[in-house]
Write a protein that holds these residues in place. Structure first.
Motif, PDB file in Angstrom:
ATOM      1  N   THR A   1       0.927  -1.640  -0.130  1.00 29.87           N
ATOM      2  CA  THR A   1       0.272  -0.087  -0.519  1.00 29.87           C
ATOM      3  C   THR A   1       1.013   1.453   0.043  1.00 29.87           C
ATOM      4  O   THR A   1       2.225   1.113   0.371  1.00 29.87           O
ATOM      5  CB  THR A   1      -0.723  -0.206   1.507  1.00 29.87           C
ATOM      6  OG1 THR A   1      -1.454  -1.150   1.360  1.00 29.87           O
ATOM      7  CG2 THR A   1      -2.009   1.245   1.376  1.00 29.87           C
TER       8      THR A   1
ATOM      9  N   SER B   1      -5.401   5.330   1.974  1.00 26.31           N
ATOM     10  CA  SER B   1      -3.810   5.396   2.332  1.00 26.31           C
ATOM     11  C   SER B   1      -3.934   6.917   3.827  1.00 26.31           C
ATOM     12  O   SER B   1      -2.663   6.566   3.724  1.00 26.31           O
ATOM     13  CB  SER B   1      -3.163   6.495   0.950  1.00 26.31           C
ATOM     14  OG  SER B   1      -2.026   6.564   0.543  1.00 26.31           O
TER      15      SER B   1
ATOM     16  N   PRO C   1      -4.761   1.684  -3.354  1.00 25.14           N
ATOM     17  CA  PRO C   1      -3.287   2.285  -3.655  1.00 25.14           C
ATOM     18  C   PRO C   1      -2.323   0.785  -3.172  1.00 25.14           C
ATOM     19  O   PRO C   1      -1.539   0.547  -2.310  1.00 25.14           O
ATOM     20  CB  PRO C   1      -3.340   3.229  -2.279  1.00 25.14           C
ATOM     21  CG  PRO C   1      -4.513   2.686  -1.824  1.00 25.14           C
ATOM     22  CD  PRO C   1      -5.838   2.721  -2.108  1.00 25.14           C
TER      23      PRO C   1
END
Length: 338
Positions: A276, A284, A328
């Motif tokens: 990530t 995120s 992400p």
């Protein structure tokens, strides 16, 4: 509602934000309700229908009136259905128990994910750092399964290209990625390395259930311990995977760590990093905040950082891509020269 009342309501404040706050609050209550039902053991106890008295006896509950009110809240949340014969799980209640990713999500988001914000004012003023990673490693490992289909597609492509004979899964969690690699490469042998003893045991048990224990094993240790005894791998590996591992390390140590991992890879072999990454999306930014609140220097890398770490480790960057639009999660591969 009378027109005059509607006008007063609209002029009383920011109507859209009031509605949003109420909607968000109701969602927070739903998450907390399921989390409490799991932590208290109520959902698990109702796998078999029980009366209030029997449930109280099973769970050693002393405040029966509070239990009754809780059961009414669970019924309103469509987790439990109550009747003259007692209480039983609804389809939704059974689904929470049947899907371990769903269960882990409720455990995590009703627990440390939101506990972060409850404790943040104290931590901002010098309060102690959090220890969620160490305390909830099993939940984190289980929750990460939500992203596994995305990782598995990328792994399958890499396995097809490399046709590895020996693989290494660094920070293997509960072992699902290692299992997937061994299934995709039926002639390969694999080693998972995991510092969390609970997760390592889960991974070894997974391999045993999948009838892969003859080709895969899990070591409860730091992968850098293999540098002193690389024979434990049976020789250099063709593919080393690090899935959602690098952000647990201080940024200044990541390239050196990848260099150490690459030393266990044969010349021409591949190091694959899945992570990530830091970008301007709500999840995120939340995850990066959670990491930065922990003991140690944890943080999300950017997508560019991942390629930079591999290059600084002496690897030739051979690919970089987002695994799914809007999420992400990125994968970057590096080839060991020589």
């Amino acid at each position: 509602m009378r027109p005059r009342s509607a006008v007063k309501l609209a002029l009383a404040g920011s109507l859209p934000e009031r509605l949003r706050s109420l909607r968000d609050g109701q969602a927070a209550i739903r998450v907390a309700t399921v989390g409490a039902a799991l932590e208290s053991g109520v959902l698990d106890a109702l796998v078999e229908p029980r009366t209030t008295a029997a449930l109280a006896d099973t769970l050693a509950v002393t405040d029966v009136r509070l239990l009754e009110a809780f059961l009414e809240a669970l019924e309103a949340g469509r987790l439990v259905r109550s009747g003259p014969a007692g209480h039983r799980l609804t389809r939704r209640g059974r689904a929470v128990l049947a899907d371990d990713v769903v269960r882990a999500a409720y455990e995590g988001f009703s627990g440390y994910h939101t506990g972060l914000y409850r404790d943040l004012p104290v931590q901002l003023r010098g309060g102690p750092a959090r220890s969620d990673i160490a305390r909830h490693g099993d939940v984190i490992a289980r929750l990460s399964r939500a992203f596994e289909p995305l990782v598995h597609d990328a792994l399958a492509a890499e396995v097809e290209r490399l046709r590895p004979a020996r693989v290494l899964d660094v920070g293997c969690g509960d072992g699902t990625n290692l299992e997937h690699i061994l299934r995709a490469a039926p002639e390969a042998e694999g080693t998972g390395v995991e510092v969390d003893a609970v997760a390592a045991r889960m991974a070894q048990e997974r391999l045993a259930r999948a009838d892969l224990a003859d080709r895969g094993r899990v070591l409860a240790m730091d992968v850098r311990g293999l540098l002193a005894d690389p024979a434990r791998l049976g020789g250099p590996v063709d593919l080393a995977l690090l899935a959602n591992v690098v952000y647990y390390l201080p940024a200044a140590e990541r390239s050196d760590f990848l260099h150490d991992v690459a030393a266990l890879v044969r010349p021409g072999g591949t190091v694959m990093v899945v992570s990530t990454v830091a970008e301007p999306s709500a999840f995120s930014r939340h995850f990066d905040l959670l990491l930065r609140a922990q003991e140690g220097e944890m943080s999300l890398p950017t997508a560019r950082d991942l390629a930079g770490y591999l290059a600084a480790a002496g690897l030739e960057v051979t690919g970089a891509r987002r695994l799914t639009p809007g999420d992400p999660l990125h994968a970057v591969t590096g080839r060991r020269r020589g």
